[in-house]
Design an enzyme around this catalytic site. Structure first.
Site, short mmCIF file in Angstrom:
data_model
loop_
_atom_site.label_atom_id
_atom_site.label_comp_id
_atom_site.label_asym_id
_atom_site.label_seq_id
_atom_site.Cartn_x
_atom_site.Cartn_y
_atom_site.Cartn_z
N ASP A 1 19.31 22.15 -13.19
CA ASP A 1 19.92 20.89 -12.76
C ASP A 1 19.42 19.79 -13.69
OD1 ASP A 1 21.43 19.05 -11.48
OD2 ASP A 1 20.64 19.41 -9.48
C1 BGC Z 1 23.18 17.14 -9.40
C2 BGC Z 1 24.05 18.34 -9.67
C3 BGC Z 1 25.08 18.03 -10.71
C4 BGC Z 1 24.39 17.52 -11.96
C5 BGC Z 1 25.33 17.23 -13.09
C6 BGC Z 1 22.67 16.49 -10.65
O1 BGC Z 1 22.11 15.26 -10.38
O2 BGC Z 1 22.10 17.52 -8.58
O3 BGC Z 1 24.65 18.76 -8.48
O4 BGC Z 1 25.87 19.15 -10.98
O5 BGC Z 1 23.68 16.34 -11.63
O6 BGC Z 1 26.08 16.11 -12.90
#
Ligand code: BGC
Length: 765
Positions: free
Chosen positions: A291
């Site tokens: 993530d």
């Molecule tokens: C989130 C994810 C997301 C990623 C990319 C993160 O802050 O937890 O769910 O896919 O950002 O945007």
């Protein structure tokens, strides 16, 4: 780069391009993929390999500017394996072109996006979608999201989010399918099928799914986002792991690790989680991405610094680094000091190249860059009609005293509330590609629905929050604030309501009142809106409450005082039409809760599939009993339980029977029930079957959903609904984490929700 070199790059790729691309389904296809990827890797320098492991965000580049942007430069230099969250076919094409035509080997990019519940045609937020219990609809919503996003140049979605959540304080409960492992698993599968298509990613609208956030992110303590998770292995295996595993079993090509700790180690660098469980036990052979920035956060959790964290994450089985720049920035050093080996790096590079191979990008790097598709495949009338139909299935009718709903299209209707004329709030959280300016407000939707038959009066009545700072937290950039005072707003609404026959109050959260970084300790309606409801009730007119929310709302007062309540969540781009479809009875509501609605925050976590205590309380009647498991000041049960939702018609459950009360180890028995539509309207009912393992070698939940069926019944019509019970579905992970069914006594239950059930016993031999 010279033109000659550009041609060489394309030439290099084409020379080794395979004749087959898609997810390999047999050994020959797998061998072909291995051969191609090995060939390509043999030509790659260390820098080029580390480049593939790097996934920075795209920022918002302007069309024509890719070449001047940092991301464009990195693509051309072979320093990224992909990028994400750039909207627009032309922009994504430009970035892809830089990678393909300018980088030495011309390796195409993964182009990702958070397409969580639709693209420009926005479907209800995932929590709402889950309340449809309609797997075909959910799969179709994912299919349409894939069609539209691929027309925008996207080949990878960061969805489905399958984190089980029992804590509505956590704003991201909006992004998942609620509290149940079985329903969550079915939904995870449906979404993977929808995104990746029927044909193993062959088509140019089939995109990679990414199941997230692995693992346990929905169990963050106190519902505070990014918070610590600590959980027994039994609970992981028996409850929280199920939907991730289901998505993997369904063929999800990628997995995203979560921000939280698992057993004291951040998920991203937890080898037990990413390799032992995901890859070895579940057989996942796809790519794992972190993530956002989570390798960089390891040190802040109180573990290693970036270089050591990067090495540990890679060794744990994580392949791609989203936005920490740890892999590209420090793994060379790791190779020198021995904390990683070339084989570790190669393993990750291989998995990323395989993901690209599966997409068919080596065959045609512009497979997802058919620019003509953007104009014809996005926000089409067909997609919108589907979104409208599906949205109407997700609304949950919580209360309907004296059949106040549906309303007749006649007389004068006062539409009040901060969400009544707020088109830019309807899509709900994480709708990155939403085109808010194209969507209607509820007010417009109501006016269109009644035409000349009725008069719609409107007054806002209240802001989402009295406090402007708090209101901004709900709406982020999508400001809808009315600068008049609370008193002025209220007075206007009272004046308008006094001219009406009935009042419809559109209240609740703003578009970002739930979602990432939107945890709340108070999940009841903000005071300004409660005052509005009180004032509306005081007019003596009948009041219908439409609750916009990305999470279960605490609404004990409302449930006691407001005659009709429908939870409409955030219904997506077509909310404005879907809500009147149900309010005026063109569609009969059929949504059922997938997360319990607590009576108060103090009960949280409250969920249906809990364990018995040694001192259960027989009667949840609100009378405190000492030395039993109960509260001095609240019932144990939620206000509205899992599976609950009303209809405009009544369904009767009769003749519940088992064809055999003994289930052999290799056999099957069938429980059946007759469901009859006793009312005057056609309607859909979600028939729910639960099982309880009465005496296990470890404690087992008081009931677990094991089967459901959504049926449509005309007035007076009956259907017999069957549930075939096999020993397989009685299995659970025992103390040693073996997956077993234990002979002994069981109960099977059926009902319209998790509380109102009939029960029959059976025995597993
Ligand atoms: C989130 C994810 C997301 C990623 C990319 C993160 O802050 O937890 O769910 O896919 O950002 O945007």
């Amino acid at each position: 780069m010279s033109k000659r070199l550009q041609m060489t790059a394309v030439g290099l790729l084409m020379a080794v391009a395979p004749t087959f691309a898609a997810i390999p389904t047999n050994d020959a296809e797998r061998a072909k993929m291995d051969e191609f990827v090995s060939g390509l890797m043999s030509k790659m320098t260390l820098d080029e390999k580390l480049g593939q492991l790097n996934l920075p965000t795209g920022g918002d580049i302007t069309t024509g500017q890719a070449i001047e942007s940092n991301i464009g430069a990195a693509a051309a230099a072979g320093q990224i394996g992909g990028t994400f969250n750039i909207k627009g076919a032309q922009k994504n094409y430009e970035i892809q072109k830089l990678a393909v035509e300018k980088s030495r080997l011309g390796i195409p990019l993964l182009i990702g996006q958070d397409v969580i519940h639709g693209y420009e045609t926005v479907f209800p937020i995932p929590l709402a979608l889950s309340c449809s219990w309609d797997m075909d609809a959910i799969e179709r919503s994912a299919r349409i999201a894939a069609i539209e996003s691929s027309a925008g140049g996207i080949n990878w979605t960061f969805s489905p989010m399958v984190d089980i959540c029992r804590d509505p304080r956590w704003g991201r409960i909006a992004e998942g399918a609620g509290e149940d492992p079985y329903l969550g698993s079915e939904i995870a599968r449906a979404m993977v099928r929808g995104y990746q298509g029927k044909d193993n990613l062959k088509g140019n609208s089939d995109i990679l799914a990414c199941v997230k956030h692995f693992a346990l992110y929905g169990a963050s303590e106190a519902g505070r986002d990014y918070n610590t998770v600590d959980m027994s292995r039994l609970r992981m295996y028996n409850e929280y792991f199920a939907p991730y595993k289901a998505a993997v079993d369904e063929g999800a090509a990628t997995v995203m690790t979560s921000f939280n700790l698992v057993d004291g180690i951040p998920a991203t660098e937890n080898k037990w989680l990413v390799t032992d469980v995901l890859r070895d036990q579940w057989g996942f052979d796809g790519m794992v991405v972190t993530d956002y920035g989570s390798i960089g956060e390891v040190e802040i959790h109180g573990l290693e610094k970036l270089p050591e964290a990067s090495a540990r994450a890679l060794k744990a089985g994580t392949d791609m680094d989203m936005c920490s720049f740890g892999f590209i920035g420090t793994l060379k050093q790791g190779l020198e000091n021995g904390s990683v080996t070339m084989a570790d790096i190669d393993k990750a590079v291989r998995r990323i190249l395989e993901a690209k191979y599966k997409l068919g990008l080596f065959e045609n790097p512009y497979k997802y860059n058919d620019l003509a598709r953007e104009a014809k495949d996005i926000y089409t009338p067909e997609h919108r009609a589907e979104a409208r139909r599906i949205a109407a299935e997700t609304f949950v009718l919580l209360k309907n005293q004296d059949g106040l709903l549906p309303l007749a299209k006649k007389g004068t209707i006062a539409l009040v509330g901060p969400l009544a004329d707020a088109a830019n709030q309807m899509a709900g959280t994480w709708s990155v590609a939403a085109a808010h300016w194209k969507y209607k407000s509820l007010k417009q939707g109501f006016e269109d629905a009644v035409g000349k038959k009725a008069k719609i009066l409107y007054a806002k009545g209240a802001n989402i929050e009295s406090d402007p700072v708090r209101e901004t937290a709900h709406t982020w950039g999508n400001d809808i604030r009315d600068l008049r005072s609370d008193e002025e707003l209220l007075a206007e609404a009272v004046a308008v309501a006094s001219k009406a026959d009935v009042i419809v109050a559109a209240v609740g959260e703003g578009i970002e009142g739930s979602g990432e970084s939107s945890s709340r300790t108070d999940i009841s309606l903000p005071a300004s809106q409660r005052r509005l409801l009180e004032a509306m009730l005081a007019t003596g007119k009948p009041v219908v409450m439409l609750n916009f929310s990305g999470r279960p709302t605490v609404m004990e007062w409302e449930a006691e005082n407001i005659p009709a309540i429908m939870n409409v969540w955030f219904g997506g781009s077509e909310t404005a039409d879907a809500v009147p479809d149900v309010v005026f009875g063109d569609v009969n509501p059929s949504g059922k809760l997938t997360a319990s609605m607590p009576r108060n925050v103090g009960q949280i976590p409250v969920y249906y599939n809990h364990y018995n205590t040694g001192r259960p309380k027989a009667d949840d009647n609100g009378v405190f009993v000492p030395y039993r498991t109960n509260y001095l000041d609240s019932r144990n049960s939620p206000l509205y339980p899992f599976g609950y939702g009303l209809s405009y018609t009544d369904f009767a459950y009769t003749d519940f029977a088992l064809d055999n009360a003994t289930l052999g180890a290799d056999g099957a028995i069938t429980a059946s029930v007759t469901v009859t539509n006793k009312g005057k309207r056609a309607g859909d009912e979600v028939v729910q079957f639960y099982i309880r393992d009465v005496a296990g070698s470890i404690a087992r939940p008081v009931k677990e959903l094991k089967h459901f069926e959504r049926i449509s019944l005309k007035p007076g019509e009956s259907k017999r609904v069957d549930f075939r019970i096999t020993p397989e579905m009685l299995k659970f992970y025992n103390y040693d984490l073996d997956y077993v069914a234990e002979p002994g006594d069981f109960l099977v239950m059926v009902g319209p929700d998790s509380e109102r059930v009939e029960t029959l016993p059976f025995v597993l031999k």
